[in-house]
Design a protein around this motif. Structure first.
Motif, PDB file in Angstrom:
ATOM      1  N   ILE A  65       0.833  -1.208   0.000  1.00  0.00           N
ATOM      2  CA  ILE A  65       0.000   0.000   0.000  1.00  0.00           C
ATOM      3  C   ILE A  65       0.866   1.254   0.000  1.00  0.00           C
ATOM      4  O   ILE A  65       0.671   2.153  -0.828  1.00  0.00           O
ATOM      5  N   VAL A  66       1.829   1.333   0.922  1.00  0.00           N
ATOM      6  CA  VAL A  66       2.670   2.537   0.976  1.00  0.00           C
ATOM      7  C   VAL A  66       3.555   2.629  -0.259  1.00  0.00           C
ATOM      8  O   VAL A  66       3.913   3.733  -0.697  1.00  0.00           O
ATOM      9  N   TYR A  69       1.039   4.302  -2.730  1.00  0.00           N
ATOM     10  CA  TYR A  69       0.313   5.526  -2.430  1.00  0.00           C
ATOM     11  C   TYR A  69       1.038   6.535  -1.546  1.00  0.00           C
ATOM     12  O   TYR A  69       0.450   7.566  -1.212  1.00  0.00           O
ATOM     13  N   PHE A  70       2.269   6.279  -1.156  1.00  0.00           N
ATOM     14  CA  PHE A  70       2.940   7.209  -0.248  1.00  0.00           C
ATOM     15  C   PHE A  70       3.833   8.174  -1.026  1.00  0.00           C
ATOM     16  O   PHE A  70       4.994   7.890  -1.334  1.00  0.00           O
ATOM     17  N   ARG A  79       8.874   4.993  -2.657  1.00  0.00           N
ATOM     18  CA  ARG A  79       7.791   5.380  -1.749  1.00  0.00           C
ATOM     19  C   ARG A  79       7.923   4.660  -0.404  1.00  0.00           C
ATOM     20  O   ARG A  79       7.643   5.239   0.644  1.00  0.00           O
ATOM     21  N   SER A 109      -1.149   6.695   3.384  1.00  0.00           N
ATOM     22  CA  SER A 109      -1.007   7.286   2.048  1.00  0.00           C
ATOM     23  C   SER A 109      -0.671   8.758   2.206  1.00  0.00           C
ATOM     24  O   SER A 109      -0.943   9.364   3.247  1.00  0.00           O
ATOM     25  N   LYS A 110      -0.077   9.316   1.160  1.00  0.00           N
ATOM     26  CA  LYS A 110       0.314  10.719   1.218  1.00  0.00           C
ATOM     27  C   LYS A 110       0.343  11.267  -0.198  1.00  0.00           C
ATOM     28  O   LYS A 110       1.099  10.789  -1.052  1.00  0.00           O
ATOM     29  N   SER A 192      -8.625   6.816   3.541  1.00  0.00           N
ATOM     30  CA  SER A 192      -8.110   7.787   2.573  1.00  0.00           C
ATOM     31  C   SER A 192      -8.866   7.614   1.265  1.00  0.00           C
ATOM     32  O   SER A 192      -9.702   6.708   1.125  1.00  0.00           O
ATOM     33  N   SER A 194      -8.299   7.472  -3.095  1.00  0.00           N
ATOM     34  CA  SER A 194      -7.368   7.357  -4.218  1.00  0.00           C
ATOM     35  C   SER A 194      -8.165   7.375  -5.512  1.00  0.00           C
ATOM     36  O   SER A 194      -9.387   7.169  -5.503  1.00  0.00           O
ATOM     37  N   ASP A 199      -1.844   5.807  -8.941  1.00  0.00           N
ATOM     38  CA  ASP A 199      -1.195   5.857  -7.632  1.00  0.00           C
ATOM     39  C   ASP A 199      -1.406   7.219  -6.971  1.00  0.00           C
ATOM     40  O   ASP A 199      -0.683   7.607  -6.064  1.00  0.00           O
ATOM     41  N   ALA A 201      -3.238   9.665  -4.580  1.00  0.00           N
ATOM     42  CA  ALA A 201      -4.015   9.486  -3.357  1.00  0.00           C
ATOM     43  C   ALA A 201      -3.981  10.737  -2.493  1.00  0.00           C
ATOM     44  O   ALA A 201      -3.244  11.690  -2.760  1.00  0.00           O
ATOM     45  N   SER A 204      -3.783  10.331   4.253  1.00  0.00           N
ATOM     46  CA  SER A 204      -4.749   9.530   4.997  1.00  0.00           C
ATOM     47  C   SER A 204      -5.180  10.216   6.288  1.00  0.00           C
ATOM     48  O   SER A 204      -4.483  11.069   6.832  1.00  0.00           O
TER      49      SER A 204
END
Length: 213
Positions: A65-66, A69-70, A79, A109-110, A192, A194, A199, A201, A204
């Motif tokens: 996940i990170v 989406y990070f 990421r 996520s960020k 969060s 998205s 990717d 997003a 969060s």
């Protein structure tokens, strides 16, 4: 480290006494073996090791996940690297019993997508969680079809549950059914948005601690 054209018996590879021979960039290279000795980490170094161990242990189950989406990769930093760095600096704290994650500061996520406004979560019968939020479609890059993602962590079990496409932004409510074995346990919850198939997003939102019914 030294280089040489011809040794006593020409170039060599491997260890001879306390010298190691090898080829490096087309040259014969010799280097001495490192001296072994007792090394004791300082208190600060040991603290950093424990922080790193705690963060890696927490993020490993959700690395997919990170990693997607990070933020955005920077140079040679992926990421996952950025997520690790962030949590080391901001989301792990020292307690009398050791290092623990500061769940309120954890980010799954960020990004620059509009996040959750007015979000709530409540436990309901049948080991489910009921979510609600405001439809902020049209603000920034937010659209009605953005996907709600939910990550749930049970600290006592050290187990995660996640669903990356719970509902669309314009739905404003959703119900998530957790695994039955989480019943009775406290869980930490993040959510969060998205954009599907990308990717991209939002940052969060920590939704809080809930006891699963």
């Amino acid at each position: 480290m030294a280089t040489f054209e011809k040794g006593i018996l020409g170039g060599f590879t491997g260890k001879v006494g306390n010298v190691v021979g090898t080829r490096w960039r087309g040259k014969n290279v010799m280097r001495s073996l490192p001296q072994r000795g007792k090394y004791t980490a300082t208190e600060k170094q040991e603290e950093q090791r424990q922080k790193f161990k705690t963060v890696i242990g927490f993020l490993s189950p959700i690395v997919a996940i990170v990693s997607r989406y990070f933020g955005s990769p920077r140079g040679d930093k992926s990421r996952a690297n950025l997520a690790t760095s962030y949590h080391l600096k901001n989301a792990v704290i020292s307690t009398q019993t050791g290092m623990v994650m500061d769940y309120a500061k954890v980010l799954i996520s960020k990004g620059d997508l509009r996040g959750i406004d007015g979000g709530t979560v409540a436990a309901a019968a049948g080991h489910t969680l009921d979510f609600a939020w405001q439809d902020n479609s049209g603000q920034g890059k937010a659209t009605a079809t953005d996907a709600l993602m939910v990550v749930v962590y049970a600290p006592d079990l050290q187990l995660f549950y996640n669903n990356l496409a719970v509902a669309t932004r314009d739905a404003t409510t959703a119900t998530v059914t957790l695994p039955e074995f989480m019943t009775g346990f406290d869980v930490e919850v993040w959510a969060s948005f998205s954009k599907p198939e990308t990717d991209f997003a939002a940052i969060s939102t920590y939704m809080g601690t809930v006891t699963v019914l």
